[in-house]
Enzyme design. Structure first.
Site, PDB file in Angstrom:
ATOM      1  N   GLY A   1      98.917 -39.014 -20.814  1.00  0.00           N
ATOM      2  CA  GLY A   1     100.660 -39.580 -20.515  1.00  0.00           C
ATOM      3  C   GLY A   1     100.840 -40.498 -22.044  1.00  0.00           C
ATOM      4  O   GLY A   1     102.479 -40.322 -22.178  1.00  0.00           O
ATOM      5  N   ASP A   2     100.132 -40.465 -23.298  1.00  0.00           N
ATOM      6  CA  ASP A   2     100.692 -40.972 -24.355  1.00  0.00           C
ATOM      7  C   ASP A   2     100.370 -40.575 -25.655  1.00  0.00           C
ATOM      8  O   ASP A   2      99.342 -40.889 -26.347  1.00  0.00           O
ATOM      9  CB  ASP A   2     100.832 -42.319 -24.465  1.00  0.00           C
ATOM     10  N   PHE A   3     100.120 -38.967 -25.820  1.00  0.00           N
ATOM     11  CA  PHE A   3      98.735 -38.029 -26.170  1.00  0.00           C
ATOM     12  C   PHE A   3      99.578 -37.484 -27.687  1.00  0.00           C
ATOM     13  O   PHE A   3      99.518 -36.958 -28.249  1.00  0.00           O
ATOM     14  CB  PHE A   3      98.835 -37.260 -25.193  1.00  0.00           C
TER      15      PHE A   3
END
Length: 283
Positions: free
Chosen positions: A190-192
């Site tokens: 999700g926030d890679f």
């Protein structure tokens, strides 16, 4: 550090605490105890320990497939929520091929309800009760990602009429591309970006700071391309584990757009030029 806070943690007596980097929103500390163990403590102003709930659930989910810090304690201290994690010693370089394969393995896990979204109270997605769920990826991504970021940017008065005209064309382009692409609701970090992985002392990958949900796996891959930090070995490892579908090169820029819009809304004007340029190319 408050000695009373340290005393209530489920670890031996702390003999040293050092401030360390903890991201954009947290205070973070490296703790060392009398038995020479080390821990990572995050703190954030909040009226509830639930501030860290999604991160905790995300670490537990990703930890079934990848190496992640262990969640040890979560609670409140005064006006701050805190999260105690195991400390993992890191080094700047490691096995990016293994990182790519590891992300591919994570993406093979899907929501049990077959829908896109997330519910922290039902992290496997067994039902569609609670949380936010959509039957199709296109609607989830536009409504729950792009439109949310657009409203934040507008509230900061950084969204122009010209940007909106190009944005509408870009969304129409995305919808057209999705007509020939089948999306599967994969478990996503999700926030890679590159700040959310590291390598341990054995040069093996460790995943940190997730904001998990179930979505098209190309979302995570698109985000990796916004900032530096992933090399060709990462993408080769991913492709060997879970090859991307044909045409992915055309779709990835829309996830880059989301991530740049997130940064524009969060950090301000310095990202407006990047958003404008990408909107121009996508429109």
């Amino acid at each position: 550090m408050d000695r009373q806070l340290l005393a209530q943690l489920p670890i031996k007596s702390v003999i040293d605490s050092q401030p360390v980097g903890g991201g954009d929103v947290n205070q973070a500390f490296k703790l060392t105890t009398t038995d020479h163990q080390q821990y990572f403590l995050l703190m954030h102003p909040s009226d509830s320990k639930n501030f860290y709930q999604q991160e905790i659930v995300g670490l537990q989910l990703l930890g079934q497939t990848a190496k992640v810090p262990q969640v040890l304690a979560n609670g409140m201290w005064g006006a701050d929520a805190y999260l105690l994690l195991s400390y993992i010693a890191s080094q700047p370089f490691g096995d990016q091929y293994a990182l790519g394969r590891g992300v591919g393995k994570i993406h093979k896990r899907t929501s049990q309800n077959g829908q896109f979204g997330f519910n922290v109270d039902d992290p496997e997605g067994r039902t569609t009760d609670g949380g936010v769920w959509y039957p199709d990826w296109q609607s989830f991504f536009i409504n729950e990602r792009l439109e949310v970021r657009k409203r934040i940017i507008m509230n900061r008065h950084l969204w122009t009429g010209a940007m909106d005209a190009r944005y509408q064309k870009a969304v129409a382009h995305f919808k057209a591309l999705m007509k020939t692409h089948h999306s599967t609701p994969s478990l996503l970090h999700g926030d890679f970006w590159s700040g959310n992985f590291m390598f341990d002392e054995n040069a093996q990958p460790v995943i940190i700071d997730p904001t998990v949900f179930y979505g098209d796996r190309e979302f995570d891959i698109g985000v990796t391309q916004v900032f530096a930090g992933f090399d060709n070995e990462f993408y080769q490892g991913y492709q060997d584990e879970y090859p991307l579908d044909d045409g992915y090169q055309e779709r990835l820029p829309f996830y880059q757009l989301y991530y740049l819009m997130l940064h524009l809304g969060k950090f301000g004007m310095e990202y407006q030029g990047s958003v404008k340029r990408l909107l121009r190319s996508l429109a």
